[in-house]
Design a protein around this motif. Structure first.
Motif, mmCIF file in Angstrom:
data_model
loop_
_atom_site.group_PDB
_atom_site.id
_atom_site.type_symbol
_atom_site.label_atom_id
_atom_site.label_comp_id
_atom_site.label_asym_id
_atom_site.label_seq_id
_atom_site.Cartn_x
_atom_site.Cartn_y
_atom_site.Cartn_z
ATOM 1 N N LEU A 194 9.337 10.055 -11.939
ATOM 2 C CA LEU A 194 10.078 8.746 -12.196
ATOM 3 C C LEU A 194 10.254 8.385 -13.902
ATOM 4 O O LEU A 194 11.249 7.887 -14.002
ATOM 5 N N ALA A 245 6.245 -3.687 -6.829
ATOM 6 C CA ALA A 245 4.948 -3.229 -6.981
ATOM 7 C C ALA A 245 4.379 -4.123 -8.224
ATOM 8 O O ALA A 245 3.230 -4.424 -8.072
ATOM 9 N N PHE A 260 2.339 1.832 -3.436
ATOM 10 C CA PHE A 260 1.090 2.401 -4.295
ATOM 11 C C PHE A 260 0.988 3.764 -4.133
ATOM 12 O O PHE A 260 0.734 4.546 -5.048
ATOM 13 N N ALA A 261 0.930 3.992 -2.923
ATOM 14 C CA ALA A 261 0.449 5.269 -2.573
ATOM 15 C C ALA A 261 1.814 6.170 -3.074
ATOM 16 O O ALA A 261 1.391 7.451 -3.461
ATOM 17 N N ALA A 311 -2.075 7.677 -12.027
ATOM 18 C CA ALA A 311 -1.924 8.289 -10.669
ATOM 19 C C ALA A 311 -2.959 8.000 -9.779
ATOM 20 O O ALA A 311 -2.924 7.434 -8.878
ATOM 21 N N ALA A 352 -3.186 5.636 -6.694
ATOM 22 C CA ALA A 352 -3.748 6.145 -5.351
ATOM 23 C C ALA A 352 -4.800 5.186 -4.802
ATOM 24 O O ALA A 352 -4.922 5.021 -3.780
ATOM 25 N N LEU A 402 2.971 5.993 -5.619
ATOM 26 C CA LEU A 402 3.153 5.817 -7.045
ATOM 27 C C LEU A 402 1.605 6.556 -7.545
ATOM 28 O O LEU A 402 1.721 7.386 -8.462
ATOM 29 N N GLY A 403 1.024 7.057 -6.303
ATOM 30 C CA GLY A 403 -0.557 7.594 -6.755
ATOM 31 C C GLY A 403 -0.203 9.136 -6.834
ATOM 32 O O GLY A 403 -1.268 9.792 -6.259
ATOM 33 N N ASP A 404 0.732 9.655 -7.563
ATOM 34 C CA ASP A 404 0.518 11.065 -7.769
ATOM 35 C C ASP A 404 1.302 11.462 -9.023
ATOM 36 O O ASP A 404 2.293 10.920 -9.310
ATOM 37 N N GLN A 405 0.598 12.350 -9.557
ATOM 38 C CA GLN A 405 0.973 12.524 -10.863
ATOM 39 C C GLN A 405 2.607 13.346 -11.205
ATOM 40 O O GLN A 405 3.164 12.860 -11.785
ATOM 41 N N ALA A 432 0.760 -1.214 0.045
ATOM 42 C CA ALA A 432 -0.107 0.062 0.076
ATOM 43 C C ALA A 432 0.940 1.060 0.011
ATOM 44 O O ALA A 432 0.667 2.230 -0.850
ATOM 45 N N LEU A 450 10.464 -0.988 -8.062
ATOM 46 C CA LEU A 450 9.306 -0.977 -9.191
ATOM 47 C C LEU A 450 8.967 -2.394 -9.514
ATOM 48 O O LEU A 450 7.800 -2.792 -9.644
ATOM 49 N N LEU A 480 4.857 10.356 -10.447
ATOM 50 C CA LEU A 480 5.075 9.692 -11.532
ATOM 51 C C LEU A 480 5.908 10.322 -12.816
ATOM 52 O O LEU A 480 6.794 9.879 -13.477
#
Lengths: 116, 116
Positions: free
Chosen positions: A32, A91, A20-21, B17, B21, A23-26, A17, A88, A29
């Motif tokens: 990266l 994930a 992924f959290a 994203a 998220a 990775l969860g932002d534009q 989690a 990476l 990303l």
DNA sequence: TAAATATGCAACTTATTGGTTGCATGTTAA
DNA sequence: TTAACATGCAACCAATAAGTTGCATATTTA
């Protein structure tokens, strides 16, 4: 599923989690993607072309570093960041675990429908 | 990279994203794992065994549904949720895109070091 | 050495998230 | 036709996240 197996699952879910959290932002990303060409880049360099301040980018880099997705190393007055491909891959594997379980179900279902 | 290609990249990053998220929460991953056996389950059922309230689980399901990871369909007085494996595959591909770019870089690097 | 560059640290603001409680509504079953 | 069950909706709260500004510090370079 045994109680211990269950505990392990929970712990793993927590780690995943967090990954992924991160990775969860534009913006993250985008960072990266910029780093994906393999060239370590300074914070200032990574901030160029963004409409955010350098400090905002720094915060995002901290999040990525805490998640193990990038590492920074001070080189003179610069802090050069590079991608950590192994994390990476982790994930990637986590998604595999879920989707493979689902695929297996789908297979059983298909066979059942086909009367096999 | 052309300006249009760049725009597309940005847009895709935004979608990805949002997906990550949604995956970036232990409770939501747990829900996905529960649903991964393919059996559609009601909100009450998904809440059992959790120390959270039904409403908390409902909120998480909404997040998952907005991200396209699950879909719910009202069946009598129940709302049955099931996993959407295609969306899961999308997240999978997104990671591939980044890691493959990195792998390609690694290959070039290796060849360079080997003097090829 | 002085100016320019790259970063770090801290305080602060605002928006979002994750969670709760309370109550209303629709559905099933005794 | 009640009682039990499953859900929906809304208000509210606390914690965290995302971003900013301002200032201090270390490193190059002219």
């Amino acid at each position: 599923m045994s109680a211990r197996t269950h505990e392990r699952l929970i712990r793993r879910l927590g780690q995943h989690a967090a990954l992924f959290a991160a990775l969860g932002d534009q913006t993250r990303l985008m960072i990266l993607v910029k780093l994906a060409d393999g060239v370590p880049q300074s914070i200032t360099r990574l901030s160029e072309g963004s409409d955010l301040t350098r400090q905002a980018i720094t915060k995002h880099l901290t999040v990525l570093e805490d998640a193990g997705l990038v590492t920074g190393s001070r080189q003179g007055r610069e802090n050069l960041f590079q991608i950590e491909s192994d994390t990476l891959a982790t994930a990637h594997d986590a998604l595999d675990a879920i989707s493979k379980q689902w695929d297996a179900t789908l297979d059983r279902l298909k066979k059942h429908v086909e009367g096999a």
